[in-house]
Design a protein around this motif. Sequence first.
Motif, PDB file in Angstrom:
ATOM      1  N   ALA A 114      -6.257  -0.020  -3.917  1.00  0.00           N
ATOM      2  CA  ALA A 114      -5.176   0.548  -3.111  1.00  0.00           C
ATOM      3  C   ALA A 114      -5.421   0.395  -1.611  1.00  0.00           C
ATOM      4  CB  ALA A 114      -4.994   2.025  -3.462  1.00  0.00           C
ATOM      5  N   GLY A 115      -6.517  -0.288  -1.243  1.00  0.00           N
ATOM      6  CA  GLY A 115      -6.835  -0.475   0.165  1.00  0.00           C
ATOM      7  C   GLY A 115      -7.418   0.760   0.827  1.00  0.00           C
ATOM      8  N   ARG A 116      -7.986   1.672   0.023  1.00  0.00           N
ATOM      9  CA  ARG A 116      -8.580   2.899   0.551  1.00  0.00           C
ATOM     10  C   ARG A 116     -10.096   2.763   0.635  1.00  0.00           C
ATOM     11  NH1 ARG A 116      -3.642   3.969   2.232  1.00  0.00           N
ATOM     12  NH2 ARG A 116      -2.252   4.814   0.628  1.00  0.00           N
ATOM     13  N   LYS A 117     -10.726   3.748   1.248  1.00  0.00           N
ATOM     14  CA  LYS A 117     -12.183   3.761   1.390  1.00  0.00           C
ATOM     15  C   LYS A 117     -12.802   4.735   0.392  1.00  0.00           C
ATOM     16  CE  LYS A 117     -12.133   0.998   4.964  1.00  0.00           C
ATOM     17  NZ  LYS A 117     -12.585  -0.408   4.805  1.00  0.00           N
ATOM     18  N   MET A 155       0.847  -1.193   0.000  1.00  0.00           N
ATOM     19  CA  MET A 155       0.000   0.000   0.000  1.00  0.00           C
ATOM     20  C   MET A 155       0.887   1.250   0.000  1.00  0.00           C
ATOM     21  SD  MET A 155      -2.909   1.179   2.785  1.00  0.00           S
ATOM     22  CE  MET A 155      -3.857  -0.336   2.595  1.00  0.00           C
ATOM     23  N   SER A 156       0.571   2.216  -0.890  1.00  0.00           N
ATOM     24  CA  SER A 156       1.342   3.453  -0.954  1.00  0.00           C
ATOM     25  C   SER A 156       1.064   4.306   0.272  1.00  0.00           C
ATOM     26  CB  SER A 156       0.988   4.226  -2.227  1.00  0.00           C
ATOM     27  OG  SER A 156      -0.385   4.544  -2.246  1.00  0.00           O
ATOM     28  N   SER A 157       1.980   5.250   0.538  1.00  0.00           N
ATOM     29  CA  SER A 157       1.802   6.114   1.700  1.00  0.00           C
ATOM     30  C   SER A 157       0.641   7.078   1.475  1.00  0.00           C
ATOM     31  CB  SER A 157       3.087   6.894   1.970  1.00  0.00           C
ATOM     32  OG  SER A 157       3.405   7.714   0.855  1.00  0.00           O
ATOM     33  N   ILE A 158       0.061   7.551   2.569  1.00  0.00           N
ATOM     34  CA  ILE A 158      -1.095   8.446   2.485  1.00  0.00           C
ATOM     35  C   ILE A 158      -0.624   9.891   2.328  1.00  0.00           C
ATOM     36  CG2 ILE A 158      -3.044   9.397   3.780  1.00  0.00           C
ATOM     37  CD1 ILE A 158      -3.507   6.640   4.951  1.00  0.00           C
ATOM     38  N   LYS A 159      -1.052  10.528   1.244  1.00  0.00           N
ATOM     39  CA  LYS A 159      -0.727  11.927   0.964  1.00  0.00           C
ATOM     40  C   LYS A 159      -1.885  12.844   1.355  1.00  0.00           C
ATOM     41  CE  LYS A 159       0.636  14.969  -2.876  1.00  0.00           C
ATOM     42  NZ  LYS A 159       0.914  15.028  -4.337  1.00  0.00           N
ATOM     43  N   PHE A 160      -3.115  12.325   1.179  1.00  0.00           N
ATOM     44  CA  PHE A 160      -4.313  13.115   1.471  1.00  0.00           C
ATOM     45  C   PHE A 160      -5.183  12.395   2.494  1.00  0.00           C
ATOM     46  CE2 PHE A 160      -3.394  14.036  -3.077  1.00  0.00           C
ATOM     47  CZ  PHE A 160      -3.078  15.378  -2.957  1.00  0.00           C
ATOM     48  N   ASP A 161      -5.787  13.155   3.389  1.00  0.00           N
ATOM     49  CA  ASP A 161      -6.819  12.583   4.248  1.00  0.00           C
ATOM     50  C   ASP A 161      -8.028  12.218   3.397  1.00  0.00           C
ATOM     51  OD1 ASP A 161      -5.646  12.924   6.953  1.00  0.00           O
ATOM     52  OD2 ASP A 161      -5.727  15.051   6.431  1.00  0.00           O
ATOM     53  N   VAL A 162      -8.458  13.148   2.565  1.00  0.00           N
ATOM     54  CA  VAL A 162      -9.614  12.938   1.685  1.00  0.00           C
ATOM     55  C   VAL A 162      -9.340  13.606   0.342  1.00  0.00           C
ATOM     56  CG1 VAL A 162     -12.127  13.166   1.428  1.00  0.00           C
ATOM     57  CG2 VAL A 162     -11.123  13.084   3.729  1.00  0.00           C
ATOM     58  N   LEU A 163      -9.696  12.917  -0.730  1.00  0.00           N
ATOM     59  CA  LEU A 163      -9.648  13.504  -2.072  1.00  0.00           C
ATOM     60  C   LEU A 163     -11.048  13.464  -2.652  1.00  0.00           C
ATOM     61  CD1 LEU A 163      -6.991  13.316  -4.778  1.00  0.00           C
ATOM     62  CD2 LEU A 163      -9.340  12.752  -5.415  1.00  0.00           C
ATOM     63  N   SER A 195      -3.468   7.586  -3.090  1.00  0.00           N
ATOM     64  CA  SER A 195      -2.753   8.059  -1.906  1.00  0.00           C
ATOM     65  C   SER A 195      -3.664   8.792  -0.929  1.00  0.00           C
ATOM     66  CB  SER A 195      -1.595   8.978  -2.319  1.00  0.00           C
ATOM     67  OG  SER A 195      -2.084  10.178  -2.891  1.00  0.00           O
ATOM     68  N   ALA A 196      -4.990   8.704  -1.129  1.00  0.00           N
ATOM     69  CA  ALA A 196      -5.955   9.339  -0.222  1.00  0.00           C
ATOM     70  C   ALA A 196      -6.562   8.288   0.694  1.00  0.00           C
ATOM     71  CB  ALA A 196      -7.057  10.031  -1.019  1.00  0.00           C
ATOM     72  N   ALA A 197      -6.638   8.575   1.983  1.00  0.00           N
ATOM     73  CA  ALA A 197      -7.262   7.631   2.911  1.00  0.00           C
ATOM     74  C   ALA A 197      -8.715   7.375   2.525  1.00  0.00           C
ATOM     75  CB  ALA A 197      -7.177   8.168   4.341  1.00  0.00           C
ATOM     76  N   ILE A 198      -9.398   8.441   2.082  1.00  0.00           N
ATOM     77  CA  ILE A 198     -10.796   8.335   1.650  1.00  0.00           C
ATOM     78  C   ILE A 198     -10.957   9.079   0.330  1.00  0.00           C
ATOM     79  CG2 ILE A 198     -13.205   8.914   2.189  1.00  0.00           C
ATOM     80  CD1 ILE A 198     -12.414   8.854   5.177  1.00  0.00           C
ATOM     81  N   VAL A 199     -11.590   8.434  -0.648  1.00  0.00           N
ATOM     82  CA  VAL A 199     -11.979   9.084  -1.901  1.00  0.00           C
ATOM     83  C   VAL A 199     -13.463   9.417  -1.791  1.00  0.00           C
ATOM     84  CG1 VAL A 199     -12.264   8.801  -4.394  1.00  0.00           C
ATOM     85  CG2 VAL A 199     -10.221   7.907  -3.258  1.00  0.00           C
ATOM     86  N   TYR A 200     -13.789  10.684  -1.999  1.00  0.00           N
ATOM     87  CA  TYR A 200     -15.133  11.200  -1.731  1.00  0.00           C
ATOM     88  C   TYR A 200     -15.813  11.613  -3.031  1.00  0.00           C
ATOM     89  CZ  TYR A 200     -18.677  14.299   0.429  1.00  0.00           C
ATOM     90  OH  TYR A 200     -19.844  14.904   0.836  1.00  0.00           O
TER      91      TYR A 200
END
Length: 336
Positions: free
Chosen positions: A183-186, A1-9, A153-158
């Motif tokens: 990517a294992g994101r939400k 999993m890539s590192s998190i750049k954004f909390d939310v995109l 790279s966003a923890a959550i895609v909105y």
Amino acid sequence: MSSIKFDVLGVGNAIVDVLAPATDDFLKTHDIAKGGMTLIDEDRARTLYDAMAPGKEASGGSAANTMAGIASMGGKAGYVGKTATDQIGDIFRHDIRAIGVAFDSAPLDDGPGSGRCLINVTPDAQRSMCTFLGASALVTEKDVEDAADALKSAAIVYLEGYLFDREDAKRAYVHAAELAAAAGRKTALTLSDLFCVERHRPAFRHLVAHHVDILLANEAELLALYEESDFETALEKLRADVSVAAVTRSEQGAVIIRGDETVSVPAEPIDTLVDTTGAGDLFASGFLLGLARGRDLSEAGRMGAIAAAEIISHYGARPETELKDLLEAADLELDR
């Protein structure tokens, strides 16, 4: 999993809002649906703009407002949306970057002008929106693919429900959700508007059941999604479809569910209700940022309630007070 750049995109309609006070008679005269969002063409946008009372222009768009709120809280936000190469587009690009949101989507060279939303606010603080989507509606799978590294790279895609009016956008949303999942994101979705839900109910139901981890809606949108008249019945149907959901209920606050857990979050007190524009968008700011930073449901919900209370105390859907200061005053700051 890539590192998190954004909390939310966020992915949505890049819109500039034009807000003005109005009477109920004005709404009737110009055939404007009170409290809803109506799509209009460029000619009607010009005619209505000329008839409106003096107001103010401010960059808007539901998901963009949410990203602006996250940046104001001290979070890391990015945005994918479409503008044209015109003055409205320049305003949007400048404003969202100035508040600290990463925005690198290429503008549209040919085609309609940038999107704008004409918002008439009646004395009861209800906002009635007439939207010319223009270039903002032309988000495609290619735009999502071009932003793939940022999405991953966003923890959550909105995803913003308002963008759901074109088939290209629906495919783009599925692609964004698939990139996030891989990517294992939400993936989070806001239903955005009652009329939007009614226009696209089957497609929304499919997206929610198969591609969405986190849903945000108000009570009317939830009832419309499941074609129910009873809130608790609709809530149980929602519980079966998504991992987490937050349903706002105006002055009654919000109900948040996760599995068998149910949390009620009261609305934050305010001195004066001025304009409900952006209340749901800013609730989403706090709630999603809280989830991205691992806060429990109660704290995430309160972060949303604090942001929503700030936004309804003035005209416009962008914060006028640094939200990170309000979080700090409530002992909810990000770096505690």
